[in-house]
Design a protein around this motif. Structure first.
Motif, PDB file in Angstrom:
ATOM      1  N   ALA A 144       7.161   2.820   8.031  1.00 53.66           N
ATOM      2  CA  ALA A 144       7.601   3.237   6.696  1.00 53.66           C
ATOM      3  C   ALA A 144       6.393   3.489   5.788  1.00 53.66           C
ATOM      4  CB  ALA A 144       8.522   2.185   6.093  1.00 53.66           C
ATOM      5  N   LYS A 145       5.391   2.613   5.860  1.00 54.34           N
ATOM      6  CA  LYS A 145       4.184   2.804   5.048  1.00 54.34           C
ATOM      7  C   LYS A 145       3.445   4.071   5.463  1.00 54.34           C
ATOM      8  CE  LYS A 145       3.167  -2.004   3.898  1.00 54.34           C
ATOM      9  NZ  LYS A 145       2.210  -3.093   4.078  1.00 54.34           N
ATOM     10  N   LEU A 163       4.735   6.752   6.789  1.00 53.55           N
ATOM     11  CA  LEU A 163       5.504   7.927   6.370  1.00 53.55           C
ATOM     12  C   LEU A 163       5.261   8.257   4.895  1.00 53.55           C
ATOM     13  CD1 LEU A 163       8.867   7.335   8.253  1.00 53.55           C
ATOM     14  CD2 LEU A 163       7.113   9.026   8.775  1.00 53.55           C
ATOM     15  N   GLU A 164       4.896   7.251   4.109  1.00 54.99           N
ATOM     16  CA  GLU A 164       4.586   7.482   2.697  1.00 54.99           C
ATOM     17  C   GLU A 164       3.298   8.294   2.539  1.00 54.99           C
ATOM     18  OE1 GLU A 164       4.501   3.647   0.834  1.00 54.99           O
ATOM     19  OE2 GLU A 164       6.650   3.318   1.163  1.00 54.99           O
ATOM     20  N   LEU A 165       2.470   8.314   3.574  1.00 52.02           N
ATOM     21  CA  LEU A 165       1.209   9.066   3.528  1.00 52.02           C
ATOM     22  C   LEU A 165       1.395  10.545   3.849  1.00 52.02           C
ATOM     23  CD1 LEU A 165      -1.151   6.504   5.312  1.00 52.02           C
ATOM     24  CD2 LEU A 165      -0.950   6.952   2.860  1.00 52.02           C
ATOM     25  N   ASP A 166       2.627  10.964   4.080  1.00 49.90           N
ATOM     26  CA  ASP A 166       2.896  12.369   4.394  1.00 49.90           C
ATOM     27  C   ASP A 166       2.382  13.250   3.263  1.00 49.90           C
ATOM     28  OD1 ASP A 166       3.899  14.606   5.718  1.00 49.90           O
ATOM     29  OD2 ASP A 166       5.842  14.452   4.718  1.00 49.90           O
ATOM     30  N   GLN A 215      -0.856  13.679   2.575  1.00 51.32           N
ATOM     31  CA  GLN A 215      -2.213  13.280   2.206  1.00 51.32           C
ATOM     32  C   GLN A 215      -3.230  14.145   2.932  1.00 51.32           C
ATOM     33  OE1 GLN A 215      -3.141  10.820  -0.028  1.00 51.32           O
ATOM     34  NE2 GLN A 215      -0.965  10.704  -0.544  1.00 51.32           N
ATOM     35  N   LYS A 260       8.117  -1.638   9.509  1.00 52.56           N
ATOM     36  CA  LYS A 260       7.583  -1.594   8.144  1.00 52.56           C
ATOM     37  C   LYS A 260       6.291  -0.787   8.109  1.00 52.56           C
ATOM     38  CE  LYS A 260       9.561  -5.927   6.557  1.00 52.56           C
ATOM     39  NZ  LYS A 260       9.294  -7.301   6.114  1.00 52.56           N
ATOM     40  N   CYS A 264      -1.612   0.648   6.887  1.00 53.28           N
ATOM     41  CA  CYS A 264      -0.165   0.654   7.114  1.00 53.28           C
ATOM     42  C   CYS A 264       0.294  -0.577   7.888  1.00 53.28           C
ATOM     43  CB  CYS A 264       0.248   1.909   7.873  1.00 53.28           C
ATOM     44  SG  CYS A 264      -0.092   3.399   6.951  1.00 53.28           S
TER      45      CYS A 264
END
Length: 159
Positions: free
Chosen positions: A121-122, A124-127, A129, A118, A89
């Motif tokens: 944000a990266k 949070l995309e792993l939520d 997993q 940033k 991230c």
């Protein structure tokens, strides 16, 4: 000057008076009209389009989170596991990893501070997993960019 010759302050500022006919002060219709007109102008100025308000406030407010909170971890998860999970991230500034005093095991949640929004944000995309058989819930934290810069700036000045 008797009260009956003075204008009612509520009448002057709001265009209305709670006391009505029982008020000791004067209720002049011209004063009321001026007050209501002033009130309408204030409301019209307050109804600027949303973009204009946003652009005015944008200059003063920078609210970008720099931390995340990770929930739902396995109790056997370690701080190193979390750092490995989030290494792609971005640069991790700090990890707050609470453990039980008696066993030293994870409490099942942690906080991670990143160096940039940033990276958050990266992360949070792993939520959702999976890590060690558990689906992680990742939420944006409460530490904001402005606060971090203030703390970081103080450290530079101290050196």
């Amino acid at each position: 000057v008797p009260k009956s010759q003075k204008d009612c302050i509520n009448w002057k500022t709001k265009g209305k008076c709670r006391k009505g006919d029982n008020c000791e002060y004067r209720h002049d219709p011209q004063v009321q009209e001026k007050a209501l007109e002033k009130k309408r102008k204030r409301q019209d100025n307050g109804n600027e389009d949303a973009e204009t308000k946003y652009n005015k406030n944008k200059k003063n407010k920078v609210k970008q989170p720099l931390s995340i909170r990770v929930f739902g971890m396995n109790y056997d998860t370690t701080q190193d596991d979390i750092m490995d999970f989030l290494k792609d991230c971005g640069k991790i500034h700090k990890v707050e990893f609470p453990v039980f005093e008696d066993s030293g095991r994870s409490k099942g949640y942690c906080g991670v501070w990143f160096a940039s929004p940033k990276a958050v944000a990266k992360a949070l995309e792993l939520d959702g997993q999976e890590l060690h058989g558990r689906w992680l819930r990742i939420q944006s934290g409460k530490m904001l960019l402005r606060e971090w810069e203030g703390q970081h700036g103080k450290r530079k000045n101290e050196e």
